[in-house]
Design an enzyme around this catalytic site. Structure first.
Site, short mmCIF file in Angstrom:
data_model
loop_
_atom_site.label_atom_id
_atom_site.label_comp_id
_atom_site.label_asym_id
_atom_site.label_seq_id
_atom_site.Cartn_x
_atom_site.Cartn_y
_atom_site.Cartn_z
CB SER A 56 8.52 2.37 0.43
OG SER A 56 8.90 3.02 -0.75
CG HIS B 257 5.67 1.75 3.87
ND1 HIS B 257 5.49 0.40 3.64
CD2 HIS B 257 5.81 2.32 2.65
CE1 HIS B 257 5.54 0.17 2.34
NE2 HIS B 257 5.73 1.32 1.72
CE LYS C 34 2.33 -0.56 0.51
NZ LYS C 34 2.47 0.68 -0.23
#
Ligand SMILES: *Cc1c(COP(=O)(O)O)cnc(C)c1O
Length: 395
Positions: A183, A211, A243
């Protein structure tokens, strides 16, 4: 003053000084999303720090699913999932995740942070070994510490050092945990080699796709798709619903027996309230949108390539990023704050990451691209980063 009081005073002094110098950019409230634009302090700014990788915040189908769920279930649940809190929408969400990640079953938790904490500490304990990449996310580190298993860290993405760690763990029950996409650096774990080493040493493998979901792989299914690995390469597939998926929550996908084990023993599932129905419904609808609107993943990957190439040709150090997370390494913390100020004054929203979150001397502006960015937005961002980078003496 006592030690606790001193700690609080020192932090407050640091924040006060940064604020006085117009160098504190954290926790700025924004309002109204409009494509890649946000409004901060009444100014329209180009968002270059969002985790909404596929630009799904505000998607009409997802917002409608959330509203419909409130009409159907109300806003809360009857308690924890283990007891009366499980709703049909939770099961629908979990079935959707399992299908998307190509596994037998999945379980949802109330956040990604809590998922890592609870799952790691449920699977390993005293006498076991948990092996973690040195720059894994804080929630993984905290899960490892909470578990009380022997905590062995290996050098970032260094497979020789991972092998050393596996040998050192010896006969103990072993769990290896890695981020799929790191990240702070935006690079990708060498998964084929991690899988091979785990099998060779009889270790379980857990991968955090916070991610990677919607980012890696031709259809956004994540890191196995990126490397062309079979669906059973990873034992414990963890991800967040906060996310790419514009909701809140975390999940684990895997074999049915593993998920049954977690549903009956992991403390966050047994002792903490279920996801609110609107959040669960929004998350489920988002997976459906990703499958339907395949152009989003393509557009994101194209935008990422364009942006990375642009920054590298300007002379920025972007480490080994090959994803939607792009660090611009600037050196000392002060320079990262200065560079941020220059960008914000040009209405580009990016944020500095400084020590101890990253090693001293490797402070950076951490930027992200999303499917909401058109090429002209990225060109504008590049022009602002170029000017700021020159003024701050970075390039
Ligand atoms: C954001 C993040 C988490 C935590 O997820 P939340 O849903 O925000 O609690 C876990 N792991 C990684 C790698 C993350 O980036």
């Amino acid at each position: 003053m006592d030690a606790i009081g001193e700690r609080i005073a020192a932090l407050n002094e640091r924040v006060r000084r940064l604020r006085a110098d117009d160098l504190y950019f954290y926790q700025l409230p924004s309002s109204a999303v409009d494509g890649p634009w946000v409004t901060v302090n009444g100014r329209r700014m180009l968002m270059m720090a969002s985790y909404s990788y596929l630009g799904l915040i505000g998607h009409p189908d997802i917002a409608k699913a959330a509203r419909d769920a409130i009409d159907c279930y109300g806003t809360g649940t009857h308690g924890v999932r283990m007891l009366a809190g499980t709703l049909t929408i939770h099961r629908e969400l979990e079935e959707t995740i399992a299908r998307f990640k190509n596994t037998e079953d999945a379980v949802a938790y109330s956040s990604g942070y809590v998922t890592n904490l609870s799952v790691i500490s449920t699977l390993v304990g005293r006498g076991d070994a948990v092996i973690s990449d040195k720059i894994n996310h804080a929630s993984i580190v905290d899960g490892c510490l909470l578990s009380r298993a022997g905590f062995i860290r290996f050098r970032h993405n260094d497979m020789t050092d991972l092998q050393r760690a596996l040998v050192k763990a010896g006969a103990a029950a072993k769990l290896v945990v890695v981020d799929a996409v790191f990240s702070m650096d935006g690079d990708v774990i060498n998964l084929p080699e991690v899988v091979r080493l785990c099998r060779q040493h009889g270790a379980w493998l857990m991968v955090d796709e916070a991610h990677a979901l919607g980012v890696l792989g031709r259809t956004g299914r994540g890191i196995e798709e990126h490397f062309g690995l079979p669906p059973d390469a990873i034992d414990i597939k963890m991800g967040t619903l906060s996310k790419t998926i514009p909701s809140v929550g975390g999940y684990v996908a895997g074999r049915k027996d593993l998920i049954t084990f977690l549903r009956n023993t992991s403390r966050a599932y047994v002792f903490s309230a279920a996801l609110p129905p609107a959040s669960a419904a929004a998350a489920k609808a988002a997976f459906d949108v990703i499958e339907r609107e395949t152009w989003r993943v393509e557009k994101l990957q194209h935008a990422g390539d364009l942006f990375l190439r642009g920054l590298r040709s300007l002379g920025f150090d972007t480490l080994n990023s090959e994803t939607a997370i792009v660090p611009l390494v600037v050196g000392e913390d002060d320079r990262a704050f200065l560079m941020t100020r220059l960008c914000h004054h040009a209405d580009v929203f990016a944020l500095p990451v400084v020590s101890p979150a990253v090693p001293a001397g490797l402070a950076r502006l951490r930027t992200t691209v999303t499917a909401a960015h058109e090429p002209q937005h990225l060109e504008r961002a590049l022009a602002v980063f170029e000017k700021a980078g020159r003024e701050a003496g970075v390039i």
